[in-house]
Design a protein around this motif. Structure first.
Motif, PDB file in Angstrom:
ATOM      1  N   PHE A 102       0.855  -1.187   0.000  1.00 38.64           N
ATOM      2  CA  PHE A 102       0.000   0.000   0.000  1.00 38.64           C
ATOM      3  C   PHE A 102       0.889   1.235   0.000  1.00 38.64           C
ATOM      4  O   PHE A 102       1.781   1.361   0.835  1.00 38.64           O
ATOM      5  CB  PHE A 102      -0.907  -0.013   1.234  1.00 38.64           C
ATOM      6  N   TRP A 103       0.643   2.146  -0.936  1.00 39.86           N
ATOM      7  CA  TRP A 103       1.398   3.399  -1.021  1.00 39.86           C
ATOM      8  C   TRP A 103       0.501   4.559  -0.622  1.00 39.86           C
ATOM      9  O   TRP A 103      -0.660   4.625  -1.037  1.00 39.86           O
ATOM     10  CB  TRP A 103       1.906   3.616  -2.443  1.00 39.86           C
ATOM     11  N   THR A 104       1.048   5.495   0.185  1.00 40.21           N
ATOM     12  CA  THR A 104       0.273   6.661   0.578  1.00 40.21           C
ATOM     13  C   THR A 104       1.170   7.884   0.756  1.00 40.21           C
ATOM     14  O   THR A 104       2.333   7.741   1.168  1.00 40.21           O
ATOM     15  CB  THR A 104      -0.507   6.409   1.889  1.00 40.21           C
ATOM     16  N   ASP A 105       0.642   9.059   0.433  1.00 37.91           N
ATOM     17  CA  ASP A 105       1.375  10.301   0.689  1.00 37.91           C
ATOM     18  C   ASP A 105       0.989  10.911   2.034  1.00 37.91           C
ATOM     19  O   ASP A 105       1.325  12.050   2.326  1.00 37.91           O
ATOM     20  CB  ASP A 105       1.171  11.310  -0.437  1.00 37.91           C
ATOM     21  N   LEU A 106       0.309  10.119   2.874  1.00 36.12           N
ATOM     22  CA  LEU A 106      -0.018  10.560   4.228  1.00 36.12           C
ATOM     23  C   LEU A 106       1.217  10.529   5.129  1.00 36.12           C
ATOM     24  O   LEU A 106       1.290  11.227   6.137  1.00 36.12           O
ATOM     25  CB  LEU A 106      -1.110   9.660   4.803  1.00 36.12           C
ATOM     26  N   ALA A 107       2.213   9.722   4.756  1.00 33.90           N
ATOM     27  CA  ALA A 107       3.411   9.546   5.576  1.00 33.90           C
ATOM     28  C   ALA A 107       4.157  10.861   5.761  1.00 33.90           C
ATOM     29  O   ALA A 107       4.257  11.683   4.850  1.00 33.90           O
ATOM     30  CB  ALA A 107       4.330   8.525   4.915  1.00 33.90           C
ATOM     31  N   GLY A 108       4.690  11.038   6.966  1.00 33.08           N
ATOM     32  CA  GLY A 108       5.441  12.243   7.276  1.00 33.08           C
ATOM     33  C   GLY A 108       4.569  13.406   7.706  1.00 33.08           C
ATOM     34  O   GLY A 108       5.064  14.403   8.226  1.00 33.08           O
ATOM     35  N   LYS A 109       3.250  13.289   7.496  1.00 34.17           N
ATOM     36  CA  LYS A 109       2.331  14.356   7.877  1.00 34.17           C
ATOM     37  C   LYS A 109       1.582  14.029   9.168  1.00 34.17           C
ATOM     38  O   LYS A 109       0.869  14.857   9.704  1.00 34.17           O
ATOM     39  CB  LYS A 109       1.317  14.589   6.751  1.00 34.17           C
ATOM     40  N   ILE A 110       1.737  12.788   9.627  1.00 34.59           N
ATOM     41  CA  ILE A 110       1.067  12.343  10.855  1.00 34.59           C
ATOM     42  C   ILE A 110       2.087  11.594  11.715  1.00 34.59           C
ATOM     43  O   ILE A 110       3.067  11.057  11.196  1.00 34.59           O
ATOM     44  CB  ILE A 110      -0.141  11.425  10.535  1.00 34.59           C
ATOM     45  N   PRO A 111       1.895  11.533  13.022  1.00 35.01           N
ATOM     46  CA  PRO A 111       2.891  10.887  13.890  1.00 35.01           C
ATOM     47  C   PRO A 111       2.910   9.360  13.811  1.00 35.01           C
ATOM     48  O   PRO A 111       3.888   8.738  14.213  1.00 35.01           O
ATOM     49  CB  PRO A 111       2.481  11.349  15.296  1.00 35.01           C
ATOM     50  N   GLU A 112       1.857   8.752  13.274  1.00 30.96           N
ATOM     51  CA  GLU A 112       1.782   7.280  13.262  1.00 30.96           C
ATOM     52  C   GLU A 112       2.564   6.645  12.122  1.00 30.96           C
ATOM     53  O   GLU A 112       2.910   5.474  12.202  1.00 30.96           O
ATOM     54  CB  GLU A 112       0.314   6.823  13.161  1.00 30.96           C
ATOM     55  N   GLU A 113       2.830   7.388  11.045  1.00 26.27           N
ATOM     56  CA  GLU A 113       3.456   6.800   9.860  1.00 26.27           C
ATOM     57  C   GLU A 113       4.633   7.641   9.387  1.00 26.27           C
ATOM     58  O   GLU A 113       4.570   8.866   9.382  1.00 26.27           O
ATOM     59  CB  GLU A 113       2.434   6.680   8.721  1.00 26.27           C
ATOM     60  N   SER A 114       5.713   6.962   8.956  1.00 25.99           N
ATOM     61  CA  SER A 114       6.901   7.668   8.480  1.00 25.99           C
ATOM     62  C   SER A 114       7.319   7.227   7.081  1.00 25.99           C
ATOM     63  O   SER A 114       8.294   7.730   6.539  1.00 25.99           O
ATOM     64  CB  SER A 114       8.064   7.421   9.452  1.00 25.99           C
TER      65      SER A 114
END
Length: 200
Positions: A131-143
């Protein structure tokens, strides 16, 4: 949410329009080994914050086109009588909160359909994959932009004809990078959904 309601309504009406008459007397649908199923489901993801470290309220619309093939004849002779299907599914999620971001994945999938109730067929399913997402780095749960998505759930198919069914159900979604980067708390969510399937 109104957009999702419009999409599901259009899908349901489209399925009904393809069938001029539906009679209960038509008998049970016959799904044999090798029968293929093409489907589309849509739902709205709602967040679960399982620990105090989970602070993000990610939510959004999800679309899930799929393909499956039945690999067994019905097994068992009681309420659990059913069939196994294997296939694959694409998943697209547009996260609305806390930012408008996107995610897309590909998941091999297995499903067990209970066939004892004729046209009404409950099922359980499991899927998992990249699974690819651009949410990473914008929230504390995902990097990490590269993740894995795991889903498990259940649903009910109602066969309008021997070859077309409406589906409703629930899935639990887990998204994480599998420990390849840190932090990796992961995202957990509920996904109620509706859709349709065609069998051939």
């Amino acid at each position: 949410m109104p957009f999702l309601v419009r999409v599901l309504t259009a899908l349901a009406l489209g399925s009904l329009m393809t069938n001029t008459c539906v009679y209960a007397a038509d008998g049970s649908p016959t799904i044999t080994v090798g029968t293929q199923e093409v489907g589309l489901a849509a739902g709205y993801m709602l967040p679960h914050r399982l620990t105090k470290d989970h602070t993000t309220k990610q939510q959004g619309v999800a679309f899930m086109p799929s393909w499956m093939m039945t690999i067994t004849d019905p097994v068992g002779d009681s309420w659990y009588r059913g069939q196994v299907s294997l296939g694959a599914e694409m998943v697209y999620i547009q996260f609305q909160e806390p930012f408008v971001t996107h995610g897309v994945g590909f998941t091999p999938k297995i499903k067990y359909s209970f066939v004892a109730l004729d046209r009404i067929r409950p099922y359980a399913e499991f899927a998992g994959g990249p699974f690819w997402t651009d949410l990473a780095g914008k929230i504390p749960e995902e990097s990490s932009r590269f993740n894995f998505v795991l889903t498990a759930g259940f649903g009910v198919s109602y066969f309008l004809t021997d070859r077309a069914a409406l589906n409703v159900g629930y899935r639990f979604h887990h998204i994480s990078n599998g420990g390849t980067r840190y932090p990796n708390l992961g995202l957990n969510a509920s996904l109620p959904f509706g859709g349709f399937s065609f069998f051939f």
